[in-house]
Design an enzyme around this catalytic site. Sequence first.
Site, PDB file in Angstrom:
ATOM      1  N   TYR A 232       0.856  -1.179   0.000  1.00 46.47           N
ATOM      2  CA  TYR A 232       0.000   0.000   0.000  1.00 46.47           C
ATOM      3  C   TYR A 232       0.897   1.236   0.000  1.00 46.47           C
ATOM      4  CZ  TYR A 232      -4.087  -2.849   1.415  1.00 46.47           C
ATOM      5  OH  TYR A 232      -5.104  -3.758   1.482  1.00 46.47           O
TER       6      TYR A 232
ATOM      7  N   GLY B  44     -15.043   2.750  -4.967  1.00 45.35           N
ATOM      8  CA  GLY B  44     -16.225   3.148  -4.228  1.00 45.35           C
ATOM      9  C   GLY B  44     -17.351   3.553  -5.148  1.00 45.35           C
TER      10      GLY B  44
END
Length: 311
Positions: free
Chosen positions: A71, A228
Site C-alpha cells: 500500500y 467506491g
Amino acid sequence: MTSQTITAAAAGSWTLGDLTVRRIGFGAMRLAQTGPALVPGAVPRDRAQALGVLRRAVELGVNHIDTAAFYFSPLRSANELINRALAPYPEDLVIATKVGQPRDPSGAWLPHAGPDRLRGLVEENLRQLGRDHLDLVNLRVVGAGPIAERFGALAELRTAGLVRHLGLSNVLPHHLAEAQAIAPVVCVQNMYGLGVRPEQDAFVGLCRARGVAFVPFYAIAADGRQHGAAGQREHPAVVEVARAHGVSPAQVRIAWTLHRGPHVLAIPGTGDPAHLAANVAAGALRLSAAELDRLDALHRAGAGAGAGSES
C-alpha cells in the site's frame, strides 16, 4: 444519528485468536494516495491529513487496522504513516498486514512470492511498522491452486515468533481447509458486500461455523471495486433505507455487512476525517427485520451494484 459521538465500541467486538478487536476497523489502502490505489503514479495524499485520520481513528475506538507493505504511492507508504502516527502503539491495537504479491518501487506488480520469499516480505512489514512481531499476517492468494507450501512458510514464521496469528486473503473454501490442516487461521479476507459476490454467502457461514472471522474488503463500493460508489447511481432500495435513518448509503452498506454475522468485521478505509467518523458511526446503525429482508433479497439477486441493475 450523530456520528461525532459514536465510537467503534458500538459495533461490538470479536476475538482474533487471543486478540480482541472491535468489529469496525480501518483499512489503510487509501491512506497513501488520493484517487485510485495500487496503481503506478498514484497521487500522494497530504501527509498531515493521513496522520490525522489515523490518530482520529484510534481516538474513535478503532483498534484493528488493516495494511500491507504494497500500500504505497510515490512519497507515501501506509505502513510508514501508521508507524509515524501511532507508535508507540496502544496495547490493544491490532495491526493486520498481508503478503503474497509485492510491487516494485514504480508500483508495478511483481510475480507472486514463493515460500522462500515470504520471510523477506514479513520482515519488510516489520521494518516499516517498527515492530518485533506482526499481530496478524494474511496470505494473499490469486487463483485456485494449492497454498500449502506458502502457508506452511508463514506457519514457520509464526512458530519462530515473528508472526502471532495467520489469516487468508482472496481465497476459496478449499484454501481454508488446506490452511487449517497446517496451522490455526483466525480470519478470511475476501471481496464481499451488499450485492457483491452473493455466492460468498455460504463461505461466510462456513467461517462462522469454524470460529473464523470474515473480513470483507470493498464492502462500501456499490460495484465491489476499490474506487467506491462515487460517480455511480446508488440502488434505490439502499437510498430509501439510508433516508429512513438519516444516514448515507455507505453507512447502510457497512451496517448490512455487520448484520451478516457476529464474526464479520468491517474495515472501511478513507483519508477524510468526516468519512471516517461516519464509517465508525455505522457500527451503531440497527436495521429493522423488514429492511434486512429487503436488502438481503437485493443481495441475493446480485443487484446491490447501483441503480442500473434495476430498471
